[in-house]
Design a protein around this motif. Structure first.
Motif, short mmCIF file in Angstrom:
data_model
loop_
_atom_site.label_atom_id
_atom_site.label_comp_id
_atom_site.label_asym_id
_atom_site.label_seq_id
_atom_site.Cartn_x
_atom_site.Cartn_y
_atom_site.Cartn_z
N SER A 57 -42.81 25.63 0.83
CA SER A 57 -42.85 24.39 0.07
C SER A 57 -43.07 23.15 0.93
O SER A 57 -43.44 22.10 0.40
CB SER A 57 -41.53 24.22 -0.72
OG SER A 57 -40.42 24.18 0.18
N ASP A 58 -42.85 23.24 2.21
CA ASP A 58 -42.95 22.07 3.08
C ASP A 58 -43.71 22.46 4.35
O ASP A 58 -43.22 23.25 5.16
CB ASP A 58 -41.57 21.54 3.42
CG ASP A 58 -41.65 20.21 4.19
OD1 ASP A 58 -42.76 19.67 4.31
OD2 ASP A 58 -40.60 19.74 4.66
N GLY A 59 -44.93 21.90 4.52
CA GLY A 59 -45.70 22.22 5.71
C GLY A 59 -45.34 21.38 6.91
O GLY A 59 -45.79 21.66 8.03
N TRP A 60 -44.52 20.33 6.70
CA TRP A 60 -44.15 19.46 7.82
C TRP A 60 -43.19 20.14 8.78
O TRP A 60 -43.14 19.77 9.96
CB TRP A 60 -43.50 18.19 7.29
CG TRP A 60 -44.43 17.29 6.55
CD1 TRP A 60 -44.61 17.21 5.20
CD2 TRP A 60 -45.34 16.36 7.14
NE1 TRP A 60 -45.57 16.27 4.89
CE2 TRP A 60 -46.02 15.72 6.07
CE3 TRP A 60 -45.65 15.98 8.44
CZ2 TRP A 60 -47.00 14.75 6.28
CZ3 TRP A 60 -46.61 15.01 8.63
CH2 TRP A 60 -47.28 14.41 7.58
N LEU A 61 -42.46 21.14 8.32
CA LEU A 61 -41.47 21.78 9.19
C LEU A 61 -42.14 22.49 10.35
O LEU A 61 -41.69 22.36 11.50
CB LEU A 61 -40.62 22.77 8.37
CG LEU A 61 -39.55 23.53 9.17
CD1 LEU A 61 -38.56 22.57 9.82
CD2 LEU A 61 -38.84 24.52 8.26
N ARG A 62 -43.21 23.22 10.09
CA ARG A 62 -43.90 23.93 11.17
C ARG A 62 -44.51 22.95 12.16
O ARG A 62 -44.43 23.15 13.38
CB ARG A 62 -44.96 24.85 10.58
CG ARG A 62 -45.79 25.56 11.65
CD ARG A 62 -46.83 26.48 11.07
NE ARG A 62 -46.25 27.77 10.69
CZ ARG A 62 -46.12 28.20 9.43
NH1 ARG A 62 -46.54 27.42 8.45
NH2 ARG A 62 -45.60 29.37 9.16
N VAL A 63 -45.14 21.88 11.65
CA VAL A 63 -45.77 20.91 12.53
C VAL A 63 -44.73 20.21 13.41
O VAL A 63 -44.90 20.07 14.62
CB VAL A 63 -46.56 19.88 11.70
CG1 VAL A 63 -47.17 18.81 12.60
CG2 VAL A 63 -47.66 20.57 10.90
N THR A 64 -43.64 19.80 12.78
CA THR A 64 -42.59 19.12 13.55
C THR A 64 -41.95 20.05 14.58
O THR A 64 -41.68 19.65 15.72
CB THR A 64 -41.51 18.60 12.59
OG1 THR A 64 -42.12 17.78 11.58
CG2 THR A 64 -40.48 17.78 13.34
N SER A 65 -41.74 21.31 14.19
CA SER A 65 -41.14 22.26 15.12
C SER A 65 -42.04 22.52 16.32
O SER A 65 -41.57 22.57 17.47
CB SER A 65 -40.84 23.57 14.39
OG SER A 65 -39.97 23.36 13.30
N LEU A 66 -43.34 22.68 16.07
CA LEU A 66 -44.27 22.90 17.17
C LEU A 66 -44.36 21.67 18.06
O LEU A 66 -44.51 21.79 19.29
CB LEU A 66 -45.64 23.28 16.63
CG LEU A 66 -45.76 24.66 15.97
CD1 LEU A 66 -47.15 24.85 15.38
CD2 LEU A 66 -45.46 25.76 16.98
N MET A 67 -44.28 20.48 17.47
CA MET A 67 -44.31 19.26 18.27
C MET A 67 -43.09 19.17 19.17
O MET A 67 -43.21 18.88 20.38
CB MET A 67 -44.36 18.04 17.34
CG MET A 67 -44.40 16.72 18.07
SD MET A 67 -45.90 16.49 19.04
CE MET A 67 -45.55 14.92 19.84
N VAL A 68 -41.92 19.44 18.62
CA VAL A 68 -40.69 19.40 19.42
C VAL A 68 -40.71 20.48 20.49
O VAL A 68 -40.33 20.25 21.66
CB VAL A 68 -39.47 19.54 18.50
CG1 VAL A 68 -38.19 19.66 19.32
CG2 VAL A 68 -39.37 18.35 17.55
N ALA A 69 -41.17 21.69 20.11
CA ALA A 69 -41.23 22.78 21.08
C ALA A 69 -42.21 22.47 22.20
O ALA A 69 -41.95 22.76 23.38
CB ALA A 69 -41.62 24.08 20.38
#
Length: 624
Positions: free
Chosen positions: A192-204
């Motif tokens: 439901s939320d595509g921002w979680l993957r993008v934010t996680s990869l950015m932080v990682a």
């Protein structure tokens, strides 16, 4: 400090320039309605921009320290009255400046392509914002990870190639790990939320960059040059190499040819280590595939991506790493003085490089893909499973062409990485050359119409002999490619005989290569267009002579087959000069149609079949 900064920038200018040129291809999409359609050449050409940017970011990160190891200047740099923190900071700032300017160039070219391309349709506001932010965040995360970790991995591998291989492997495995954790614990949220993957990869990516940046600085400050490495490039660790294998590859007092083979195999150690990294990444992905079989589509894409990256790197480096290693070690000129002919040394080098390409670049990926073919088909297993196998043949042909270009480039340049980049740049330049030659032949072609007409008339061939047989197309392509390959090998051998390459040798050879590619493509395209013009003139001339025959209509209306000689047709005076030569001593047969066809007004009309019987046994038939 200024002198050291200029030295660092001088090392990075060539890969930066290659990536900038490849990025400038993006606005060319505006010239075509759909460049990513069925045109393989356009797809490869426009796909070179993103690939060159990704590869150049990693290369720029690894080249600063890798070049010091390659030329053996790191020990002199460390002996200077400078704090290592200052040296590390200068290299990092120079690297960051190069990557930042390259990112700006790529972003401007991408924005220009989006504005000029007519087939690009604006997205919805929400989707557009997410797409832009996703691209920026993921690009920033990748750039930070590549720049931050390249120094550490290069110091570990002590080579540019090692830094590139380990950086790609580490970032790929890290991405897989982050994605697997998110899928395992936040599956519902991801749907439901595509921002979680993008934010996680950015932080990682930021965390990975910071950790490995500190590890690289720590490694550099504690680095000690205790011995002189035999190879200036990536080598296998001692605990990986079996003792008996090492003894087998050690040169012996006798057997000059076997010693040459041993030397060439040892020079190919970087390719073998890259293959080991590829196998590890493949096995890790396969393990995740077994743990999460529901995501088969994702794992298939990752396995295909690993195969493409591995094959691309091996094809580019297999041809140039051997020559680059010898030149980096300063042994190229010394080997020319050995009591072994230069031609034999060159041929052994080419044969071993080709063998490594086949084993590591074709056989190894195929075996890995075949081992899981019972569960899924990826990589070479998918290409082999195709009945027509056109994709397999095209892939092997492209691999062979790039390999020969890489070997040719290494004969002109002293650096392995620069040779690989030059080969990639020449590959990109060949594509618009071929397209321009085809376009020119389509507009001004048909120059060989008279020659082909003479051949058809003299040898009494069917007018469509070059069109209905695919063997002629393959034969013409084969001869064009053979001429180009022989020219490349001849240039490579000529440059191999010289101890040091000339400054403009690569540019001169590249101009000759592009000229030959243009001439060969134009000749073959013009030949194909000229062959298409042969059916009409001969057929129309023959029909005019048949119509002019006094009993022609009577024979057609009788419904019985009849025979007409070439002398009877010539007496009508309607045959052209080429048609007279073409029909000498030939006979024509009228055969009534088996069924009548319908004319546009609904009435039945007769369309007899005309067959020309040549004295040499050939026949040509058409419905009139």
């Amino acid at each position: 400090m200024r002198t050291r900064a200029l030295k660092e920038l001088r090392l990075l200018r060539f890969p930066w320039l290659v990536a900038a040129i490849a990025s400038s291809l993006l606005p060319l999409q505006s010239w075509f309605d759909n460049p990513f359609g069925d045109n393989f050449a356009l797809t490869f050409l426009f796909g070179a921009g993103p690939f060159a940017f990704v590869a150049s970011v990693v290369l720029l990160g690894a080249l600063s320290f890798g070049t010091e190891f390659q030329h053996g200047t790191l020990q002199f740099l460390l002996s200077q009255p400078l704090r290592r923190r200052q040296v590390w900071t200068e290299k990092l700032l120079t690297m960051g400046l190069a990557v930042a300017t390259l990112a700006i160039v790529y972003g401007l070219m991408l924005l220009m392509a989006k504005q000029l391309t007519p087939w690009w349709k604006p997205l919805a506001p929400e989707t557009a914002i997410f797409t832009v932010v996703q691209t920026l965040w993921l690009g920033t995360a990748f750039t930070l990870a590549a720049v931050g970790s390249a120094g550490f991995w290069t110091l570990i591998a002590r080579s540019t190639l090692g830094g590139i291989a380990f950086s790609f492997a580490a970032m790929s495995l890290g991405t897989l790990a982050v994605d697997s954790v998110l899928e395992r614990f936040f599956e519902a949220t991801l749907l439901s939320d595509g921002w979680l993957r993008v934010t996680s990869l950015m932080v990682a990516g930021a965390t990975y960059s910071g950790v490995f940046l500190w590890l690289g600085w720590r490694k550099f400050t504690r680095l000690e040059i205790r011995d002189v490495t035999v190879s200036k490039s990536l080598t296998l660790p001692e605990w990986v190499t079996f003792r008996k294998l090492a003894m087998l590859l050690r040169c012996q007092p006798t057997g000059s040819l076997r010693n040459l083979l041993r030397k060439e195999v040892c020079l190919q150690k970087p390719i073998l280590t890259i293959a080991a990294v590829f196998v590890v990444c493949w096995l890790v992905t396969l393990g995740l595939f077994a743990l999460q079989p529901a995501r088969a589509e994702l794992w298939n894409g990752i396995l295909n991506g690993l195969t493409v990256v591995h094959v691309t790197i091996v094809v580019l480096l297999a041809g140039c790493v051997s020559l680059g290693e010898e030149k980096a070690l300063g042994l190229a000129a010394w080997h020319l003085t050995q009591p072994v002919s230069v031609r034999r040394q060159w041929f052994v080098k080419l044969a071993v490089s080709a063998g490594v390409l086949v084993i590591v670049g074709v056989v190894l990926p195929w075996l890995l893909a075949w081992s899981i073919s019972f569960k899924t088909r990826v990589g070479f297993a998918y290409l082999v499973a195709d009945r027509e196998r056109i994709g397999l043949y095209v892939t092997l042909l492209v691999m062979a062409a790039v390999f020969i270009l890489s070997f040719w480039s290494a004969s002109h340049i002293e650096n392995t990485v620069h040779a690989a980049l030059a080969a990639l740049l020449v590959c990109v330049a060949i594509i618009p050359t071929v397209m321009f030659a085809n376009s020119l032949a389509a507009d001004f072609g048909g120059l060989q119409t008279g020659l082909i007409s003479w051949l058809i008339a003299q040898f009494q061939l069917p007018p469509d002999v070059f069109l209905r047989s695919p063997g002629w197309v393959a034969l013409g392509t084969y001869y064009v490619l053979l001429a180009i390959v022989l020219m490349l090998l001849a240039q490579s051998l000529a440059r191999f005989r010289r101890a040091r390459p000339q400054g403009t040798a690569l540019l001169q050879s590249a101009i000759v290569l592009l000229a030959l590619v243009f001439a060969g493509t134009f000749w073959w395209s013009d030949f194909a267009k000229s062959a298409q013009r042969q059916v009409g003139p001969l057929t129309y001339s023959l029909i005019s002579a048949l119509v002019a025959l006094p009993p022609a209509k009577t024979m057609m209306d009788s419904g019985q087959p009849c025979v007409v000689s070439a002398q009877e047709l010539e007496q009508t005076g309607m045959l052209s000069a080429p048609a007279k030569v073409w029909l000498r001593n030939a006979q024509l047969t009228y055969a009534p149609p088996q069924r009548a066809s319908q004319s546009p007004n609904g009435q039945a009309r007769s369309r007899p079949t005309v067959t020309v019987h040549f004295p040499n046994g050939r026949e040509y038939s058409w419905s009139w």
